[in-house]
Design an enzyme around this catalytic site. Sequence first.
Site, PDB file in Angstrom:
ATOM      1  CD  GLU A  18      -2.811  -1.179  -0.057  1.00  0.00           C
ATOM      2  OE1 GLU A  18      -3.052  -0.116  -0.669  1.00  0.00           O
ATOM      3  OE2 GLU A  18      -3.224  -2.280  -0.448  1.00  0.00           O
ATOM      4  CG  HIS A  68      -0.813   0.912  -4.571  1.00  0.00           C
ATOM      5  ND1 HIS A  68      -0.670   0.658  -5.910  1.00  0.00           N
ATOM      6  CD2 HIS A  68      -1.321  -0.223  -4.026  1.00  0.00           C
ATOM      7  CE1 HIS A  68      -1.082  -0.577  -6.172  1.00  0.00           C
ATOM      8  NE2 HIS A  68      -1.469  -1.138  -5.035  1.00  0.00           N
TER       9      HIS A  68
END
Length: 608
Positions: A430, A433
């Site tokens: 995450e 990203h």
Amino acid sequence: MKRVKPPKKPLIFYYGITIVIILLLNSFIFPLITNYSVKEVDYGTFLNMVDKGNVKEVEIEDTTITFKAKSNNETKVYKTGTIEDPEIVDRLHNADVKFTKVIPKETSPLLNFILSWILPFAIFIALGQWLTKKMQGKIMGGGGGPLSFGKSNAKVYVEKETGITFKDVAGQDEAKEALQEIVDFLHNPKKYKEIGANIPKGALLVGPPGTGKTLLAKAVAGESKVPFFSMSGSEFVEMFVGMGAARVRDLFKQAQEKAPCIVFIDEIDAIGKSRNSGMPGGNDEREQTLNQLLTEMDGFDADKGVVILAATNRPETLDKALLRPGRFDRRVPVELPDLKGRESILNVHAAKVKLEENVDFNVIARATSGASGADLANIINEAALRAVRLGRNKVTQNDLEESVEVVIAGYQRKNAVITMKDKLTISYHEIGHALVAAKQSHSAPVHKITIIPRTSGALGYTMQVDEHETVLMTKEQALDKITTYMGGRAAEEIIFKTVTSGASNDIEQATKIARAMVTRFGMSEEFDMMALETVNNPYLGGDTSLMVSAETAAKVDAEILKIIKSCHQKAIQILEENKDKLHELTKYLLEKETITGDEFMSILVAKS
């Protein structure tokens, strides 16, 4: 193997079964019920009870003697058979017993025949006919029998029942403006007739599901204060040929009688699909219904004040004859709301909910790009439910933001057991990203990062929210989106030297964008502005189909792969250049599990 259905038995068969059951009940059950309180005794017991003075009243028939006698201070009814006893009269007289001889009534043989045979059959037949009509009325959709098969099930609403006006419809200003003319005509038809203008006979509301097409139609009726006929397209189509056409006739007949009025047909594509399907046979009943609808729309006079509204989210499937001028003259798009529209819709639905004073709907509207009016109503309701669950009597900003995540990704899986190794991998994924998005100039700002798993299957997600809503996407923005999707997998490769299945959804979304760039957006040097793909259903998922040869399709795939590989390498490069921040941010996310965009950016821009 074809299944052979057993033949249905005739109605007389069921009549016969009913008669046999009634006769058996009459012969064996009813006598028992009637005579359950009469006790049978022998003739000697009867004489003893007479001699003792217990008998009070006697009825003598040809074969039986029925008498009332006292037993244990209680009067009961007894019965015994008759015997040739010449002294019985004297014995009863001496005992001071009231007795009578029952003389059988003489009845006409014809009357006996009628009562015994004709009347029962007449009752059974009448009952059967009544039940048959009731059953047919329910099965066929009529109101009470064969004569009502062609009746429409149109629901009639009047203004006082709906109470819906244009004030209750937010985010659809253009659609309301297009329909306002119809409302004005129903109020003031004279000024249109004086100039020679004809009001459109029909208006077709088209748009994605949940955008408020049905609500708009009811609002038109509420503003006009005229009767509102509402019927779904699927209600016209029945298993019996000709039923749909009959219902169309009945619907327009009712509308003419109650003019001025509005007739609304929801999901008109159920009966209005194009008849040029290219396949032999087809649905004759649906086509007959459509033909009747076309005829009725040609046959009525719009000047009388009958306006036809219809709604569909599949306008490309409708028959061309239905869309020509003189039938549905006006096409009213009811699209997904923009930023201002979403904020207005949130305010409308939140009017019935108790809110904290610091609630900012602009933040929620920016986080729900692409949401329909129904989605936004659901978000408000989910926020109210969350407030109740947490024991509060007002909805907070946090409730609204959490409800957005519930609609997007599902509820939190609080009991999910994830090993520390997997949690570490998810954290790096995450942050990958978010870091790639933050280091690009055409990406939306990071709003929130979480590694709490959701019921939708997501083990974590990174939410980005644009500061301003955009209606166009540049080539640079599309490439940055693909690169951001590649960031999670790139982080796994850099840190763990392996890959996991966690990037499956990222790969799917990135491939969709890359394919659209090549086939529909003209963002490929190889194919320039050549159209390679067409969208079949823009309002229901946007399914596409290629319009090229197999050789060209192979080249398309190669061009898509080229874009994805280029973006993948760019993501790896960004993370390699910021590996220290990748470690620092991952450690912080692993500790907190959920961090805001502001927290993320403060760590990212801080000097190490």
